[in-house]
Structures are given as C-alpha cells and as structure tokens.
Design a protein around this motif. Structure first.
Motif, PDB file in Angstrom:
ATOM      1  N   LEU A  93       0.832  -1.199   0.000  1.00 17.35           N
ATOM      2  CA  LEU A  93       0.000   0.000   0.000  1.00 17.35           C
ATOM      3  C   LEU A  93       0.868   1.251   0.000  1.00 17.35           C
ATOM      4  O   LEU A  93       1.896   1.291   0.685  1.00 17.35           O
ATOM      5  N   PRO A  94       0.490   2.287  -0.745  1.00 17.68           N
ATOM      6  CA  PRO A  94       1.277   3.523  -0.811  1.00 17.68           C
ATOM      7  C   PRO A  94       1.385   4.201   0.558  1.00 17.68           C
ATOM      8  O   PRO A  94       0.485   4.099   1.386  1.00 17.68           O
ATOM      9  N   THR A  95       2.478   4.885   0.754  1.00 20.29           N
ATOM     10  CA  THR A  95       2.712   5.578   2.023  1.00 20.29           C
ATOM     11  C   THR A  95       3.643   6.755   1.805  1.00 20.29           C
ATOM     12  O   THR A  95       4.444   6.721   0.892  1.00 20.29           O
ATOM     13  N   PRO A  96       3.628   7.760   2.623  1.00 20.09           N
ATOM     14  CA  PRO A  96       2.530   8.114   3.518  1.00 20.09           C
ATOM     15  C   PRO A  96       1.420   8.756   2.722  1.00 20.09           C
ATOM     16  O   PRO A  96       1.647   9.317   1.658  1.00 20.09           O
ATOM     17  N   THR A  97       0.211   8.672   3.261  1.00 15.04           N
ATOM     18  CA  THR A  97      -0.929   9.278   2.584  1.00 15.04           C
ATOM     19  C   THR A  97      -1.463  10.479   3.363  1.00 15.04           C
ATOM     20  O   THR A  97      -2.428  11.104   2.937  1.00 15.04           O
ATOM     21  N   ALA A  98      -0.831  10.766   4.492  1.00 14.29           N
ATOM     22  CA  ALA A  98      -1.202  11.921   5.307  1.00 14.29           C
ATOM     23  C   ALA A  98      -0.011  12.307   6.164  1.00 14.29           C
ATOM     24  O   ALA A  98       0.881  11.490   6.435  1.00 14.29           O
ATOM     25  N   LEU A  99      -0.007  13.550   6.594  1.00 13.10           N
ATOM     26  CA  LEU A  99       1.024  13.997   7.521  1.00 13.10           C
ATOM     27  C   LEU A  99       0.686  13.518   8.923  1.00 13.10           C
ATOM     28  O   LEU A  99      -0.476  13.235   9.228  1.00 13.10           O
ATOM     29  N   PRO A 100       1.690  13.409   9.808  1.00 13.20           N
ATOM     30  CA  PRO A 100       1.389  13.040  11.192  1.00 13.20           C
ATOM     31  C   PRO A 100       0.379  14.010  11.814  1.00 13.20           C
ATOM     32  O   PRO A 100       0.245  15.155  11.384  1.00 13.20           O
ATOM     33  N   VAL A 101      -0.324  13.501  12.814  1.00 14.70           N
ATOM     34  CA  VAL A 101      -1.335  14.294  13.516  1.00 14.70           C
ATOM     35  C   VAL A 101      -0.696  15.543  14.112  1.00 14.70           C
ATOM     36  O   VAL A 101       0.408  15.482  14.642  1.00 14.70           O
TER      37      VAL A 101
END
Length: 183
Positions: A80-88
C-alpha cells in the motif's frame, strides 16, 4: 508523561470518531484537531484502517507510517502507498488521502509501524521490509494462525534488537475470510 497524555487524547478522539460513525478522513481530522488543541508541537504518527467485512473493501490512511502489505495465497500482491497523510497536528497543511484496496477471501493484511522495519541489531542492520515480508509469508505458508504469527514476529523483532525496543513497534495481521455467510 507528555507522550502518554498526547496518546490518550488521540485514542479518546479516535474512539469518539468511531462511536459517531465518522469516515476515515473525518476521523483523521478529529484526531488532528484534538491533539493540536492540546499541544501544537506534539506529533503523533498513525495508521487508520477500516475494513468493510461484507465486501472486503479496505481503506487506509497512513499518517507517517508505512501503510501495509496485502498477501494473497502466500504472495505479496500489494504494498500500500505511504505516507498518505502527515502526522497528527500537521493535518491542516495537507489533506489526507485514503487508499482503497479490494481484498479477496483468504487475504491477509499486514499493518506495521516504522519501528518494526527500523529495528536495528548491534551492528546497525535494520530488521527491514524484506525480512518482515519473508517472515510473514513463511508463517502463512506453514499455516500458522495470524495471532501466533504476530507473536512469533514480535519475538523475532525483539531478538533482532537484543530485546531492547528502540522505537514504537506495532504490528497487526488481519485475515479476511470473506463476507459473512447468510443463515
């Protein structure tokens, strides 16, 4: 103590999001806001995932961690692709992206944090993605149940780094059997 407080805030926000049936993107934003409201400089990495058990549709947001691996009939079929969001706490800087994967009955999904593959031995050699994948693939080929596979994997990672955790190390192995049978 700071890390415990931030983790507690994130877990509470996650539970609240799940209880109110928010989708993954809204859940991510709820975690992001809750932690940011408490402490702007705190940062939490996470993997958020949701599996529709009736269809096998897996949705994943990777906020600073690897997203995972899908294994089918003993082989890796998808990384699965990563990262798909920045850390919280950084969620206001870039919108999260949900990765969707259609599972087939019998598929396994391995989700893990970077502390798993970055675990280092005395000489600085990482546990690595290849070792993680091969370990899991072999256990599944030997028909080792998912809970026992994870237990053995955790012991292998601890042994690799001389029984001293150097980072957060979390792993989840999901085995989707297929849609529920109707009576």
């Amino acid at each position: 103590m700071r890390a415990v407080i931030l983790a507690s805030i994130a877990i509470a926000a996650y539970r609240n999001a799940r209880r109110t049936d928010l989708d993954l993107i809204a859940t991510y934003h709820q975690l992001d806001r809750a932690v940011r409201d408490h402490e702007r400089t705190g940062m939490i990495t996470a993997v958020l995932a949701e599996l529709d058990q009736s269809t096998g549709i897996l949705q994943v947001i990777s906020a600073g961690h690897p997203s995972g691996i899908v294994l089918r009939r003993g082989r890796v079929v998808t990384v699965l692709p990563t990262p798909t969001a920045l850390p919280v706490t950084l969620g206001d800087r870039r919108p999260p992206v949900v990765i969707t994967e259609a599972l087939e009955p019998g598929d396994h999904v391995l989700l893990y944090t970077d502390g798993i593959i970055e675990a280092r031995d005395r000489d600085g050699n990482p546990f690595g993605i290849d070792r993680l994948t091969e370990f899991t693939r072999q256990a599944l080929a030997d028909h080792v149940p998912a809970p026992e596979t994870v237990r053995r994997l955790v012991h292998a990672i601890l042994h690799h780094q001389d029984d001293r955790l150097q980072d957060d190390a979390t792993v989840l192995l999901l085995h989707w059997l297929g849609p529920p049978r109707t009576p």
